[in-house]
Design a protein around this motif. Structure first.
Motif, PDB file in Angstrom:
ATOM      1  N   MET A   1      11.424  26.297  81.278  1.00 37.91           N
ATOM      2  CA  MET A   1      10.570  26.189  80.090  1.00 37.91           C
ATOM      3  C   MET A   1       9.357  25.317  80.410  1.00 37.91           C
ATOM      4  SD  MET A   1      11.659  25.014  76.259  1.00 37.91           S
ATOM      5  CE  MET A   1      10.469  25.068  74.922  1.00 37.91           C
ATOM      6  N   SER A   2       8.185  25.729  79.893  1.00 43.75           N
ATOM      7  CA  SER A   2       6.961  25.015  80.205  1.00 43.75           C
ATOM      8  C   SER A   2       6.997  23.600  79.656  1.00 43.75           C
ATOM      9  CB  SER A   2       5.760  25.755  79.617  1.00 43.75           C
ATOM     10  OG  SER A   2       4.590  24.998  79.783  1.00 43.75           O
ATOM     11  N   SER A   3       6.532  22.642  80.470  1.00 44.11           N
ATOM     12  CA  SER A   3       6.429  21.255  80.021  1.00 44.11           C
ATOM     13  C   SER A   3       5.094  20.999  79.337  1.00 44.11           C
ATOM     14  CB  SER A   3       6.594  20.311  81.213  1.00 44.11           C
ATOM     15  OG  SER A   3       5.572  20.553  82.174  1.00 44.11           O
ATOM     16  N   ILE A   4       4.207  21.964  79.366  1.00 43.32           N
ATOM     17  CA  ILE A   4       2.882  21.827  78.756  1.00 43.32           C
ATOM     18  C   ILE A   4       2.839  22.654  77.475  1.00 43.32           C
ATOM     19  CG2 ILE A   4       0.415  22.203  79.063  1.00 43.32           C
ATOM     20  CD1 ILE A   4       0.875  22.022  82.087  1.00 43.32           C
ATOM     21  N   ASN A   5       2.405  22.051  76.403  1.00 44.07           N
ATOM     22  CA  ASN A   5       2.250  22.768  75.142  1.00 44.07           C
ATOM     23  C   ASN A   5       0.852  23.386  75.123  1.00 44.07           C
ATOM     24  OD1 ASN A   5       2.069  23.740  72.553  1.00 44.07           O
ATOM     25  ND2 ASN A   5       2.907  21.906  71.585  1.00 44.07           N
ATOM     26  N   PHE A   6       0.742  24.617  75.626  1.00 43.89           N
ATOM     27  CA  PHE A   6      -0.565  25.260  75.738  1.00 43.89           C
ATOM     28  C   PHE A   6      -1.180  25.565  74.377  1.00 43.89           C
ATOM     29  CE2 PHE A   6       0.969  26.007  80.053  1.00 43.89           C
ATOM     30  CZ  PHE A   6      -0.179  25.813  80.791  1.00 43.89           C
ATOM     31  N   ASP A   7      -0.344  25.689  73.353  1.00 47.24           N
ATOM     32  CA  ASP A   7      -0.878  25.978  72.020  1.00 47.24           C
ATOM     33  C   ASP A   7      -1.751  24.847  71.497  1.00 47.24           C
ATOM     34  OD1 ASP A   7       0.393  28.412  71.951  1.00 47.24           O
ATOM     35  OD2 ASP A   7       2.187  27.637  70.952  1.00 47.24           O
ATOM     36  N   ARG A   8      -1.567  23.656  72.060  1.00 44.52           N
ATOM     37  CA  ARG A   8      -2.349  22.500  71.607  1.00 44.52           C
ATOM     38  C   ARG A   8      -3.568  22.228  72.473  1.00 44.52           C
ATOM     39  NH1 ARG A   8       1.728  17.684  69.558  1.00 44.52           N
ATOM     40  NH2 ARG A   8       2.725  18.873  67.884  1.00 44.52           N
ATOM     41  N   LEU A   9      -3.695  22.950  73.567  1.00 45.21           N
ATOM     42  CA  LEU A   9      -4.810  22.689  74.470  1.00 45.21           C
ATOM     43  C   LEU A   9      -6.095  23.298  73.907  1.00 45.21           C
ATOM     44  CD1 LEU A   9      -3.447  23.127  78.113  1.00 45.21           C
ATOM     45  CD2 LEU A   9      -3.583  21.074  76.697  1.00 45.21           C
ATOM     46  N   GLU A  10      -7.127  22.495  73.821  1.00 48.80           N
ATOM     47  CA  GLU A  10      -8.429  22.952  73.340  1.00 48.80           C
ATOM     48  C   GLU A  10      -9.089  23.849  74.386  1.00 48.80           C
ATOM     49  OE1 GLU A  10     -12.757  21.006  72.085  1.00 48.80           O
ATOM     50  OE2 GLU A  10     -11.141  19.756  72.899  1.00 48.80           O
ATOM     51  N   ARG A  11      -9.800  24.860  73.894  1.00 43.43           N
ATOM     52  CA  ARG A  11     -10.599  25.715  74.774  1.00 43.43           C
ATOM     53  C   ARG A  11     -12.040  25.755  74.275  1.00 43.43           C
ATOM     54  NH1 ARG A  11      -5.614  28.075  74.186  1.00 43.43           N
ATOM     55  NH2 ARG A  11      -4.510  28.513  76.142  1.00 43.43           N
ATOM     56  N   VAL A  12     -12.983  25.685  75.208  1.00 45.25           N
ATOM     57  CA  VAL A  12     -14.400  25.905  74.911  1.00 45.25           C
ATOM     58  C   VAL A  12     -14.794  27.182  75.625  1.00 45.25           C
ATOM     59  CG1 VAL A  12     -16.753  25.062  75.234  1.00 45.25           C
ATOM     60  CG2 VAL A  12     -14.930  23.467  74.580  1.00 45.25           C
ATOM     61  N   ASP A  13     -15.261  28.159  74.871  1.00 46.91           N
ATOM     62  CA  ASP A  13     -15.496  29.507  75.382  1.00 46.91           C
ATOM     63  C   ASP A  13     -16.981  29.683  75.723  1.00 46.91           C
ATOM     64  OD1 ASP A  13     -15.493  32.186  75.968  1.00 46.91           O
ATOM     65  OD2 ASP A  13     -14.640  32.837  74.056  1.00 46.91           O
ATOM     66  N   VAL A  14     -17.303  29.683  77.011  1.00 47.63           N
ATOM     67  CA  VAL A  14     -18.705  29.806  77.418  1.00 47.63           C
ATOM     68  C   VAL A  14     -19.135  31.264  77.593  1.00 47.63           C
ATOM     69  CG1 VAL A  14     -18.492  27.599  78.623  1.00 47.63           C
ATOM     70  CG2 VAL A  14     -18.355  29.720  79.933  1.00 47.63           C
ATOM     71  N   HIS A  15     -18.195  32.193  77.533  1.00 51.21           N
ATOM     72  CA  HIS A  15     -18.498  33.602  77.777  1.00 51.21           C
ATOM     73  C   HIS A  15     -17.924  34.418  76.623  1.00 51.21           C
ATOM     74  CE1 HIS A  15     -18.588  37.134  80.905  1.00 51.21           C
ATOM     75  NE2 HIS A  15     -18.763  37.576  79.670  1.00 51.21           N
ATOM     76  N   SER A  16     -18.695  34.470  75.534  1.00 49.11           N
ATOM     77  CA  SER A  16     -18.295  35.278  74.377  1.00 49.11           C
ATOM     78  C   SER A  16     -19.535  35.930  73.792  1.00 49.11           C
ATOM     79  CB  SER A  16     -17.581  34.411  73.332  1.00 49.11           C
ATOM     80  OG  SER A  16     -18.450  33.445  72.797  1.00 49.11           O
ATOM     81  N   HIS A  17     -19.338  37.040  73.160  1.00 53.02           N
ATOM     82  CA  HIS A  17     -20.475  37.877  72.763  1.00 53.02           C
ATOM     83  C   HIS A  17     -20.482  38.182  71.274  1.00 53.02           C
ATOM     84  CE1 HIS A  17     -21.317  38.344  76.960  1.00 53.02           C
ATOM     85  NE2 HIS A  17     -20.171  38.943  77.195  1.00 53.02           N
ATOM     86  N   ALA A  18     -21.678  38.420  70.776  1.00 49.94           N
ATOM     87  CA  ALA A  18     -21.872  38.831  69.391  1.00 49.94           C
ATOM     88  C   ALA A  18     -22.576  40.186  69.367  1.00 49.94           C
ATOM     89  CB  ALA A  18     -22.706  37.795  68.642  1.00 49.94           C
ATOM     90  N   ILE A  19     -22.232  40.973  68.389  1.00 49.40           N
ATOM     91  CA  ILE A  19     -22.987  42.195  68.068  1.00 49.40           C
ATOM     92  C   ILE A  19     -23.615  41.952  66.704  1.00 49.40           C
ATOM     93  CG2 ILE A  19     -22.938  44.692  67.749  1.00 49.40           C
ATOM     94  CD1 ILE A  19     -22.142  43.974  70.520  1.00 49.40           C
ATOM     95  N   THR A  20     -24.811  41.432  66.700  1.00 44.40           N
ATOM     96  CA  THR A  20     -25.477  41.119  65.439  1.00 44.40           C
ATOM     97  C   THR A  20     -25.907  42.415  64.757  1.00 44.40           C
ATOM     98  OG1 THR A  20     -27.622  40.941  66.541  1.00 44.40           O
ATOM     99  CG2 THR A  20     -26.296  38.924  66.359  1.00 44.40           C
TER     100      THR A  20
END
Length: 346
Positions: A1-20
């Motif tokens: 079982m993972s010792s890291i709670n990945f659900d709590r890890l923050e992510r900053v997404d530098v590669h995401s797109h919009a269709i305005t």
């Protein structure tokens, strides 16, 4: 079982797109209902995007316009300028409406020089862009082409951050239109050929080669060394660059007496580049990249909305499983969010 709670890890997404909304209209009006072979233009709203962010613990997404970019009709100067300005304003307004969630990379009306230089200043000074999303080629003109030198000089003056994004390989149909001649309507014909020998969507394979071409051209043209204050983000874990870098450097020196030493190339990548982890860097690609750069140069990317939500979640799971095998939790936190926060001053 993972010792890291990945659900709590923050992510900053530098590669995401919009269709305005207006960008969607431009795509349809110019015949890009199936961009680069994709089955359709995906749906996108800020609310849908924020919902996915909450589900995946992404605190900030940096929006950009993906391929085919803003130069939707080859060498149509006025239309390219209009699309770039219009979509940059749209992205700016979205970020102003949702400042706790979004930042944006502006688009440039490449390969037009004067218009691109003007848009650099307008996007940074008036619209509040955090950098620029630049496709690997603009109607067949690649980053590193001498015709784009004035644009990169301005980006260097402004200490800009560039998200490099792949697109379909394109070549000019008219033989008289040579490299460096693509900066104005009068210099070139208007027919463009998309190179896709296997006739499968470009994103499945061709993108990886086209962005690699762009980075190699930036290195061999010495644009990177001439412009020391530009910070680059190469997408998709370096594409195929880690696999071919040594071959390119050694061959250029052996047979042509030119180019940059492979150790110098790797140093430039370690000092000047970050690499986003959009796509499928695990289980294999990540290890080739890590032979060149350390985890301090890696940043998270989802590639949403062109990557659908279910796949975004699946890729996060693969990333979590792979990251835990090679890094401690403090390193994973930096890769997922800390490195991007430092890069953008978040």
């Amino acid at each position: 079982m993972s010792s890291i709670n990945f659900d709590r890890l923050e992510r900053v997404d530098v590669h995401s797109h919009a269709i305005t909304p207006k960008y969607r209209e431009f795509l349809i009006q110019t015949g890009h209902q199936n961009p680069d072979g994709m089955p359709a233009i995906p749906e996108w709203t800020p609310e849908q995007h924020i919902s996915l962010m909450k589900e995946t613990n992404i605190t900030t997404s940096i929006l950009s316009i993906s391929t085919p970019g803003t130069y939707l009709l080859p060498f149509n100067q006025s239309l390219t300028k209009e699309i770039s300005r219009t979509t940059n304003i749209e992205l700016s307004e979205i970020c102003a409406a949702y400042p706790q969630h979004f930042r944006f990379f502006a688009s440039l009306p490449l390969p037009f020089v004067a218009e691109s230089i003007a848009e650099i200043d307008y996007a940074l000074d008036t619209l509040g862009a955090v950098g620029f999303c630049v496709l690997s080629n603009a109607n067949g003109v690649y980053m590193g082409d001498k015709a784009l030198d004035p644009i990169f000089d301005r980006l260097n003056e402004r200490k800009a951050i560039i998200l490099m994004h792949p697109t379909s390989c394109k070549i000019l149909s008219h033989a008289h239109c040579q490299s460096g001649a693509a900066a104005s309507d009068s210099d070139c014909g208007t027919e463009m050929t998309v190179v896709n020998p296997l006739q499968i969507p470009s994103g499945l394979l061709e993108y990886m080669f086209d962005e690699t071409r762009a980075v190699v051209n930036l290195l061999l043209s010495e644009t990177i060394t001439r412009c020391p204050d530009i910070k680059f983000i190469m997408s998709h874990a370096g594409c195929v660059l880690p696999l071919v870098l040594e071959r390119v450097a050694v061959a250029m020196q052996t047979f042509f007496g030119a180019g940059v030493d492979s150790n110098d190339m790797k140093r430039l990548l370690r000092e000047r580049f970050h690499f986003d982890l959009a796509g499928l860097p695990w289980p294999d690609m990540i290890h080739a990249l890590l032979r060149i750069v350390g985890p301090e140069r890696l940043v998270y990317g989802s590639d949403y909305c062109w990557t659908p939500p279910a796949l975004v979640k699946t890729l996060i799971q693969k990333m979590d499983e792979g990251a835990e095998e090679i890094w401690r939790e403090d390193t994973i936190k930096e890769v997922y969010a800390g490195n991007a926060k430092k890069l953008f001053g978040l």
